[in-house]
Design an enzyme around this catalytic site. Structure first.
Site, short mmCIF file in Angstrom:
data_model
loop_
_atom_site.label_atom_id
_atom_site.label_comp_id
_atom_site.label_asym_id
_atom_site.label_seq_id
_atom_site.Cartn_x
_atom_site.Cartn_y
_atom_site.Cartn_z
N LYS B 97 0.64 -1.33 -0.24
CA LYS B 97 0.12 0.01 0.25
C LYS B 97 0.88 1.29 -0.16
O LYS B 97 1.94 1.35 0.92
CB LYS B 97 -0.84 -0.07 1.21
CG LYS B 97 -1.61 1.33 1.29
CD LYS B 97 -2.59 1.35 2.46
CE LYS B 97 -2.79 2.73 3.16
NZ LYS B 97 -3.38 2.96 4.27
N GLY B 158 -7.46 9.16 10.48
CA GLY B 158 -7.89 9.41 11.92
C GLY B 158 -8.87 10.37 12.33
O GLY B 158 -8.96 10.35 13.41
N ALA B 184 -9.18 5.50 5.21
CA ALA B 184 -9.22 6.76 6.06
C ALA B 184 -10.64 7.42 6.18
O ALA B 184 -11.42 7.78 5.08
CB ALA B 184 -8.06 7.84 5.62
N GLY B 185 -10.89 7.90 7.32
CA GLY B 185 -11.90 8.60 7.68
C GLY B 185 -13.07 7.86 8.29
O GLY B 185 -14.01 8.62 8.79
N ASN B 206 -8.82 1.46 10.53
CA ASN B 206 -7.74 1.21 11.69
C ASN B 206 -8.23 2.17 12.78
O ASN B 206 -8.83 1.27 13.75
CB ASN B 206 -6.45 1.64 11.13
CG ASN B 206 -5.58 1.51 12.08
OD1 ASN B 206 -5.70 0.63 13.09
ND2 ASN B 206 -4.54 2.00 12.21
N THR B 207 -8.24 3.53 12.90
CA THR B 207 -8.40 4.17 13.97
C THR B 207 -9.80 3.63 14.77
O THR B 207 -9.79 3.53 15.84
CB THR B 207 -8.43 5.74 13.72
OG1 THR B 207 -7.20 5.94 12.94
CG2 THR B 207 -8.28 6.47 14.77
#
Ligand code: SF4
Lengths: 365, 255
Positions: B97, B158, B184-185, B206-207
């Site tokens: 990635k 994040g 993301a987001g 992830n976050t």
């Protein structure tokens, strides 16, 4: 343009007057904003804001989790030598102190690096006093190459020229720590009694030179206790933001070193109590959500644990401030550390508090 | 009903990719992989400590998962390429990635450098998944140079703000043939479901999982949401095929 112009813009402002006009409502409004201006950041450092620490802490906690997760980066300092030509009123390594002087030979550096790597740590901050003779850039470069076999390396040494930073980066350095000590130019002049460190501007502009040299991480800070902490914290934040805005490819972080006792007598001008220390940390986090915040073993273990959720992203562990302190007899201590726990103990503590200790955060390319 | 998702030579059952940073402890990653049934896991090479088993995040990733190392920390194409090669040499497989970020304030990707790295690494035989701002022209170029998928951001890393780039991502879904994976987001399972309903092929989270009060349970919640969103998307497609039904129930009288 350098940060000096930003400093000049604010240095004569009427801090007291500004603080006296603030209300609790102003503080709440600022805490609820997504983006905080320089003056709003200053408001968060005001006496009025002290009443809203819990609110600030909640926001700081959320911002830190979002940006850095539940991970805590660990590093440890390695003192290469304590030769110093400066006379800083507050420091035990200063040229007038009759302490034994030495520097590590390369094989000793390797032993120390190995001892550190054996504890699991993979990031080392190397430190020297200021002596281009005693610990030259050539010598530091050799040390970096040796340590790189075991760990990645940041430097906390005297200010260098851009080309010198470039050289050290090429040798494997990925971070710079350089504290202005005190942003107040007049006090700076008074307490840096003699030596090249007397040159305020040379030091003030060094972090920017490192950014220009493409340093990955630049960590700045003021030695808390040398002037009113509200102002010093304000200038630290402004400096951080100035660098972050101008050099977006460098990660900016901030340390909050509080003065510690040392060999020699120097009484700090102000006492930064725990509450004020926390206020500084929270204001910085709200002002710069993406900046790293480092907390060192200068602080007491219990206090370090309590401030973990408030914005901290990096901690030192397994610290000694003596030259060759891990493999040789300790006889050259710059200042006493408060948190004397081993790396394993810090690791266990972090895990028990719901934080993942991160030993390695960069891969040499 | 089988709804297999292909990237490179891999056939995947799960459309939830997960990240491994930000967890309170490493062994939890394994539990989250189990609860989320995720089959693709991204790991920052910069954080892999190959020397200490218990510190090596790879220890907690089952063999059955596809490892997708990422180039976190790269500030330009050259660094991304070097990180990718180090990852492959270290035995992390040939998926990569690309994450090129020269902006530490917002953590937004540098699409141009990402494109350069993608082109080089595809030629070197990597399965390349570029993380990018959702720009159609750039996504087309990524596709042209051989990206295996494109990973547009929903909002900055994040930020947990959801799919703020929705309209742009929708255009990518319409125009780009390789899979679209929102990266993301995404802050809540409902937002993951929304991405899947729109027609994204997968999402990376992830976050939102790692910093949840109970990451293992949140991993399962995301798995269910991704599955629900996918089913809804497929169900929607079924409605559209009904319009194409040859029996013409509404206009048959005209014949
Ligand atoms: S603070 Fe640094 S420069 Fe000043 S005396 Fe101590 S070691 Fe030397």
């Amino acid at each position: 343009m350098s940060f000096y112009e930003v400093y000049n813009q604010y240095k004569n402002m009427d801090f007291e007057g500004y603080f006296s006009k603030l209300t609790e409502n102003d503080i709440h409004r600022i805490i609820n904003k997504d983006k905080i201006s320089a003056l709003e950041f200053l408001a968060l450092l005001s006496p009025v804001a002290k009443g809203s620490l819990e609110l600030m802490a909640r926001k700081a906690n959320v911002l830190t989790k979002q940006n850095f997760g539940k991970a805590m980066i660990l590093y440890t300092p390695l003192y290469l030598g304590n030769y110093c030509v400066n006379q800083c009123a507050y420091c035990g390594f200063n040229v007038n102190n009759p302490i034994p002087r030495k520097k590590l030979a390369l094989d000793e550096v390797e032993l120390e690096a190995k001892a550190i790597a054996d504890t699991g740590l993979r990031h080392i901050l190397i430190l020297t006093g200021e002596s281009r003779k005693g610990t030259s850039v050539d010598y530091i470069e050799e040390c970096v190459k040796v340590i790189n076999k075991y760990a990645t390396v940041s430097i906390e040494i005297y200010p260098l020229e851009q080309e010198e930073y470039e050289r050290l980066i090429k040798a494997g350095v990925d971070g710079l720590t350089l504290y202005q000590e005190v942003y107040n130019e007049q006090i700076y002049d008074e307490i840096h009694i003699r030596g090249p460190k007397k040159d305020y501007l040379n030091r003030l502009n060094a972090p920017e030179r490192a950014c220009k040299a493409k340093m990955r991480n630049v960590n700045i800070g003021a030695l808390l206790g040398l002037d009113d902490w509200e102002k010093e914290a304000f200038f630290t934040g402004l400096h951080g933001q100035y660098l972050q805005d101008k050099y977006a490819d460098t990660e900016i972080s901030v340390s909050l070193p509080r003065m510690r006792p040392h060999a020699g007598a120097f009484t700090p001008k102000v006492n930064v109590d725990d509450k004020s220390f926390v206020q500084i940390m929270l204001a910085l986090r709200l002002f710069m959500p993406r900046a790293g915040i480092t907390i060192s073993t200068r602080e007491e273990p219990e206090f370090r644990e309590n401030v973990l959720p408030l914005g901290v992203t990096k901690m030192s562990a397994g610290t000694t401030t003596a030259v060759g302190g891990r493999t040789q007899k300790e006889d050259t201590v710059q200042f006493d550390t408060s948190d004397k726990r081993t790396v394993d103990e810090i690791k266990e503590m972090l895990l028990s508090k719901g934080y993942q200790p991160v030993f390695k955060d960069w891969q040499l390319l | 009903m089988s709804d297999i998702f292909r990237i490179g030579d891999k056939a995947l059952n799960s459309r939830l990719f997960i990240g491994t940073g930000k967890f309170p402890r490493k062994p939890m990653i394994q539990e989250v992989i189990e609860s989320s049934k995720s089959e693709v896991v991204t790991v920052a090479l910069r954080r892999i400590d190959f020397d200490v088993k218990e510190e090596n995040v790879l220890t907690y990733i089952p063999e059955s998962c596809v490892l997708m190392p990422n180039t976190s920390g790269a500030r330009n194409a050259d660094e991304a390429v070097r990180i990718a090669k180090l990852a492959r040499a270290a035995g992390c497989g040939n998926w990569i990635k690309i994450e090129v970020i020269a902006d530490n304030k917002y953590l937004l990707p540098d699409n141009l450098e990402t494109l350069k790295a993608t082109e080089i690494l595809v030629k070197e035989g990597f399965v390349v998944l570029p993380y990018m701002s959702p720009d159609l022209a750039m996504a087309k170029r990524m596709e042209d140079v051989g990206a295996a998928a494109v990973m547009p951001l929903g909002a900055p890393i994040g930020s947990n703000r959801g799919i703020k780039t929705k309209e742009l991502v929708r255009i990518l879904i319409d125009e780009i043939k390789v899979p679209i994976i929102v990266d993301a987001g995404i802050g809540k399972p409902s937002e993951a479901a929304e991405a899947m309903e729109m027609g994204c092929d997968a999402v990376l989270v992830n976050t939102a999982i790692a910093t949840a009060a109970n990451p293992v349970q949140m991993g399962r919640a995301f798995a269910l949401a991704v599955e629900a969103g996918r089913q809804a998307y497929l169900a929607g497609t079924a409605v559209e095929t009904q319009y194409a039904n040859a029996s013409s129930p509404l206009t048959g009288f005209l014949d």
